[in-house]
Design a protein around this motif. Sequence first.
Motif, PDB file in Angstrom:
ATOM      1  N   PRO A   5     -21.032  -4.638 -54.911  1.00  0.00           N
ATOM      2  CA  PRO A   5     -21.215  -3.645 -53.831  1.00  0.00           C
ATOM      3  C   PRO A   5     -22.671  -3.372 -53.475  1.00  0.00           C
ATOM      4  CG  PRO A   5     -20.817  -2.512 -55.889  1.00  0.00           C
ATOM      5  CD  PRO A   5     -20.738  -3.987 -56.212  1.00  0.00           C
ATOM      6  N   VAL A   6     -23.337  -4.350 -52.913  1.00  0.00           N
ATOM      7  CA  VAL A   6     -24.776  -4.230 -52.682  1.00  0.00           C
ATOM      8  C   VAL A   6     -25.085  -3.611 -51.315  1.00  0.00           C
ATOM      9  CG1 VAL A   6     -24.998  -6.553 -51.695  1.00  0.00           C
ATOM     10  CG2 VAL A   6     -26.991  -5.446 -52.757  1.00  0.00           C
ATOM     11  N   THR A   7     -26.132  -2.809 -51.288  1.00  0.00           N
ATOM     12  CA  THR A   7     -26.812  -2.356 -50.072  1.00  0.00           C
ATOM     13  C   THR A   7     -28.273  -2.738 -50.228  1.00  0.00           C
ATOM     14  OG1 THR A   7     -25.311  -0.478 -49.750  1.00  0.00           O
ATOM     15  CG2 THR A   7     -27.466  -0.371 -48.662  1.00  0.00           C
ATOM     16  N   ILE A   8     -28.866  -3.294 -49.182  1.00  0.00           N
ATOM     17  CA  ILE A   8     -30.258  -3.746 -49.244  1.00  0.00           C
ATOM     18  C   ILE A   8     -31.118  -2.839 -48.372  1.00  0.00           C
ATOM     19  CG2 ILE A   8     -31.850  -5.606 -48.598  1.00  0.00           C
ATOM     20  CD1 ILE A   8     -29.483  -7.548 -49.261  1.00  0.00           C
ATOM     21  N   PHE A  19     -33.198   7.343 -46.913  1.00  0.00           N
ATOM     22  CA  PHE A  19     -32.657   6.660 -48.085  1.00  0.00           C
ATOM     23  C   PHE A  19     -31.562   7.479 -48.763  1.00  0.00           C
ATOM     24  CE2 PHE A  19     -32.422   5.154 -52.400  1.00  0.00           C
ATOM     25  CZ  PHE A  19     -32.568   3.785 -52.282  1.00  0.00           C
ATOM     26  N   VAL A  20     -31.820   8.751 -48.983  1.00  0.00           N
ATOM     27  CA  VAL A  20     -30.829   9.581 -49.675  1.00  0.00           C
ATOM     28  C   VAL A  20     -29.530   9.643 -48.874  1.00  0.00           C
ATOM     29  CG1 VAL A  20     -30.335  11.941 -50.451  1.00  0.00           C
ATOM     30  CG2 VAL A  20     -32.527  10.879 -50.991  1.00  0.00           C
ATOM     31  N   GLY A  21     -29.627   9.522 -47.564  1.00  0.00           N
ATOM     32  CA  GLY A  21     -28.424   9.504 -46.741  1.00  0.00           C
ATOM     33  C   GLY A  21     -27.540   8.289 -46.964  1.00  0.00           C
ATOM     34  N   LEU A  22     -28.099   7.223 -47.534  1.00  0.00           N
ATOM     35  CA  LEU A  22     -27.322   6.021 -47.819  1.00  0.00           C
ATOM     36  C   LEU A  22     -26.606   6.080 -49.159  1.00  0.00           C
ATOM     37  CD1 LEU A  22     -29.846   3.249 -46.675  1.00  0.00           C
ATOM     38  CD2 LEU A  22     -27.796   4.018 -45.456  1.00  0.00           C
ATOM     39  N   LEU A  23     -27.013   7.010 -50.037  1.00  0.00           N
ATOM     40  CA  LEU A  23     -26.442   7.070 -51.376  1.00  0.00           C
ATOM     41  C   LEU A  23     -24.958   7.434 -51.308  1.00  0.00           C
ATOM     42  CD1 LEU A  23     -29.287   8.941 -53.305  1.00  0.00           C
ATOM     43  CD2 LEU A  23     -28.827   6.476 -53.253  1.00  0.00           C
ATOM     44  N   GLY A  24     -24.135   6.578 -51.867  1.00  0.00           N
ATOM     45  CA  GLY A  24     -22.705   6.832 -51.888  1.00  0.00           C
ATOM     46  C   GLY A  24     -21.997   6.583 -50.569  1.00  0.00           C
ATOM     47  N   SER A  83     -20.058   4.448 -48.353  1.00  0.00           N
ATOM     48  CA  SER A  83     -19.294   3.209 -48.509  1.00  0.00           C
ATOM     49  C   SER A  83     -19.512   2.250 -47.345  1.00  0.00           C
ATOM     50  CB  SER A  83     -17.798   3.527 -48.661  1.00  0.00           C
ATOM     51  OG  SER A  83     -17.306   4.221 -47.520  1.00  0.00           O
ATOM     52  N   GLN A  84     -19.760   2.804 -46.145  1.00  0.00           N
ATOM     53  CA  GLN A  84     -19.972   1.931 -44.980  1.00  0.00           C
ATOM     54  C   GLN A  84     -21.266   1.128 -45.094  1.00  0.00           C
ATOM     55  OE1 GLN A  84     -19.327   5.192 -44.978  1.00  0.00           O
ATOM     56  NE2 GLN A  84     -18.152   5.858 -43.170  1.00  0.00           N
ATOM     57  N   ALA A  85     -22.175   1.548 -45.978  1.00  0.00           N
ATOM     58  CA  ALA A  85     -23.449   0.852 -46.129  1.00  0.00           C
ATOM     59  C   ALA A  85     -23.361  -0.348 -47.061  1.00  0.00           C
ATOM     60  CB  ALA A  85     -24.516   1.825 -46.636  1.00  0.00           C
ATOM     61  N   VAL A  86     -22.264  -0.482 -47.795  1.00  0.00           N
ATOM     62  CA  VAL A  86     -22.107  -1.616 -48.701  1.00  0.00           C
ATOM     63  C   VAL A  86     -21.977  -2.899 -47.882  1.00  0.00           C
ATOM     64  CG1 VAL A  86     -20.595  -2.677 -50.427  1.00  0.00           C
ATOM     65  CG2 VAL A  86     -21.106  -0.231 -50.531  1.00  0.00           C
ATOM     66  N   GLY A  87     -22.722  -3.913 -48.291  1.00  0.00           N
ATOM     67  CA  GLY A  87     -22.762  -5.170 -47.559  1.00  0.00           C
ATOM     68  C   GLY A  87     -23.737  -5.173 -46.401  1.00  0.00           C
ATOM     69  N   GLN A  88     -24.504  -4.085 -46.237  1.00  0.00           N
ATOM     70  CA  GLN A  88     -25.433  -3.930 -45.117  1.00  0.00           C
ATOM     71  C   GLN A  88     -26.881  -3.934 -45.608  1.00  0.00           C
ATOM     72  OE1 GLN A  88     -24.534  -3.713 -41.904  1.00  0.00           O
ATOM     73  NE2 GLN A  88     -22.323  -3.511 -42.187  1.00  0.00           N
ATOM     74  N   SER A  89     -27.793  -4.231 -44.693  1.00  0.00           N
ATOM     75  CA  SER A  89     -29.228  -4.134 -44.967  1.00  0.00           C
ATOM     76  C   SER A  89     -29.864  -3.184 -43.966  1.00  0.00           C
ATOM     77  CB  SER A  89     -29.902  -5.504 -44.890  1.00  0.00           C
ATOM     78  OG  SER A  89     -29.730  -6.072 -43.593  1.00  0.00           O
ATOM     79  N   PHE A  90     -30.929  -2.507 -44.423  1.00  0.00           N
ATOM     80  CA  PHE A  90     -31.613  -1.505 -43.599  1.00  0.00           C
ATOM     81  C   PHE A  90     -33.113  -1.561 -43.859  1.00  0.00           C
ATOM     82  CE2 PHE A  90     -27.470   0.090 -44.825  1.00  0.00           C
ATOM     83  CZ  PHE A  90     -26.934   0.627 -43.664  1.00  0.00           C
ATOM     84  N   HIS A  91     -33.896  -1.276 -42.826  1.00  0.00           N
ATOM     85  CA  HIS A  91     -35.266  -0.825 -43.071  1.00  0.00           C
ATOM     86  C   HIS A  91     -35.356   0.637 -42.654  1.00  0.00           C
ATOM     87  CE1 HIS A  91     -35.709  -3.069 -39.061  1.00  0.00           C
ATOM     88  NE2 HIS A  91     -35.809  -1.789 -38.726  1.00  0.00           N
ATOM     89  N   ILE A  92     -36.305   1.342 -43.268  1.00  0.00           N
ATOM     90  CA  ILE A  92     -36.468   2.777 -43.016  1.00  0.00           C
ATOM     91  C   ILE A  92     -37.957   3.024 -42.812  1.00  0.00           C
ATOM     92  CG2 ILE A  92     -36.119   5.114 -43.900  1.00  0.00           C
ATOM     93  CD1 ILE A  92     -33.984   3.932 -45.801  1.00  0.00           C
ATOM     94  N   LYS A 138     -30.529   1.295 -36.552  1.00  0.00           N
ATOM     95  CA  LYS A 138     -29.425   1.117 -37.499  1.00  0.00           C
ATOM     96  C   LYS A 138     -29.381   2.249 -38.522  1.00  0.00           C
ATOM     97  CE  LYS A 138     -27.160  -2.231 -40.513  1.00  0.00           C
ATOM     98  NZ  LYS A 138     -27.158  -3.604 -41.068  1.00  0.00           N
ATOM     99  N   ILE A 139     -30.519   2.565 -39.145  1.00  0.00           N
ATOM    100  CA  ILE A 139     -30.512   3.639 -40.142  1.00  0.00           C
ATOM    101  C   ILE A 139     -30.124   4.960 -39.478  1.00  0.00           C
ATOM    102  CG2 ILE A 139     -33.011   4.073 -39.943  1.00  0.00           C
ATOM    103  CD1 ILE A 139     -30.840   4.442 -43.107  1.00  0.00           C
ATOM    104  N   LYS A 140     -30.482   5.139 -38.224  1.00  0.00           N
ATOM    105  CA  LYS A 140     -30.131   6.371 -37.530  1.00  0.00           C
ATOM    106  C   LYS A 140     -28.632   6.429 -37.222  1.00  0.00           C
ATOM    107  CE  LYS A 140     -34.715   7.055 -35.515  1.00  0.00           C
ATOM    108  NZ  LYS A 140     -35.528   7.060 -34.269  1.00  0.00           N
ATOM    109  N   ARG A 141     -28.001   5.283 -37.031  1.00  0.00           N
ATOM    110  CA  ARG A 141     -26.549   5.270 -36.829  1.00  0.00           C
ATOM    111  C   ARG A 141     -25.812   5.623 -38.119  1.00  0.00           C
ATOM    112  NH1 ARG A 141     -27.356   0.268 -34.407  1.00  0.00           N
ATOM    113  NH2 ARG A 141     -26.192  -0.765 -36.087  1.00  0.00           N
ATOM    114  N   PHE A 142     -26.300   5.093 -39.237  1.00  0.00           N
ATOM    115  CA  PHE A 142     -25.623   5.308 -40.513  1.00  0.00           C
ATOM    116  C   PHE A 142     -25.980   6.658 -41.129  1.00  0.00           C
ATOM    117  CE2 PHE A 142     -24.720   0.915 -39.980  1.00  0.00           C
ATOM    118  CZ  PHE A 142     -23.713   0.573 -40.856  1.00  0.00           C
ATOM    119  N   VAL A 143     -27.175   7.152 -40.832  1.00  0.00           N
ATOM    120  CA  VAL A 143     -27.612   8.455 -41.360  1.00  0.00           C
ATOM    121  C   VAL A 143     -27.976   9.327 -40.155  1.00  0.00           C
ATOM    122  CG1 VAL A 143     -29.163   9.677 -42.935  1.00  0.00           C
ATOM    123  CG2 VAL A 143     -28.474   7.317 -43.443  1.00  0.00           C
TER     124      VAL A 143
END
Length: 331
Positions: free
Chosen positions: A144-147, A204-209, A211-220, A278-283
């Motif tokens: 279950p990686v997130t990059i 970054f803290v918004g990505l912790l836990g 599940s939609q971020a698993v298999g995804q990569s992000f820059h912040i 992308k990070i703004k969509r997920f967080v």
Amino acid sequence: MKVLFIGGTGLISEAVSQRAAEQGLELYLFNRGLRRPFVPQGAQVIVGDIRAAEAAETLKRYEFDVIVDWISFTPEHIRNNIQLFQGKTAQYIFISSASAYQKPPSHYLITESTPLHNPYWQYSRDKIACENMLMDAYREEGFPVTIVRPSFTYGDTMIPAALNSWQHPWSLVDRMRRGEPIVVHGDGTSLWTMTHNTDFAKGFVGLLGLSQAVGQSFHITSDEVLDWNQIYTAIGKAAGVRPNLVHVASDVIVSVSPEQEGNLHGDKAVSGVFDNSKIKRFVPGFCATVPFERGMERTVRWFEEHPERQTVDGSWNALMDRIVQAGRAGL
């Protein structure tokens, strides 16, 4: 949420640790216990070395919802961690590097789909190899990686510049205040992005836990774009001086100091402008709010309040003098 940071007290990670603790996460830091002042209140430290054979024995009695790997740099590190954490967590976040993106870039605006290719820097190629190994494990074994790929991220303890002493960052401010020439690669007009570690931590803290971020990569990163002349001028302004900027071609710098090839041709000599959609969509709600000028004022003030950290690197100063001489000689 129970979270393990492997590391957690470095330049970027200490700000993330602080925010995670403030958000009420059950935070554990697995490290050698050498940077206790940067451990936030409420976090628990598990003393150990992830590279040591006994790491598995130390960690086997714990289970974590999220594991964040701040300190893996080679495929060997990743291979060991996949074996160690397979089936032990719902999310494993690998800290890669934005220097892994294509150099030179085919388009000035970098997104997460920009190709990963860096022929100039082994560090970046190793990070790419780590990413590839992790994504293979995700596709083939469900690991279950997130990059996450940070770019140039700084904080209170760092004077960020393309050319500075890593161990003695006050050296740049000291050199500015003495009126010595400050080397700027190229003509100083290539674009770059500086990100304060507290801003990085928000995304970054918004990505912790998540599940939609698993298999995804992000820059912040920040959305503030500066050129290198503006960056060095802002550092000087925070230090109370107008820096004496001297422009030297990157090829000349590398000819004098070959170890700078990765840092320059593999990173900072080309423009680094990032699309953070992308990070703004997920967080939702993520926004970097620390302008570089304000961040540098805070950093210089921190160093002035900690005179023991105002150390100067004589060998780095001598190298800058040699680069200036080579630039003036037209080499």
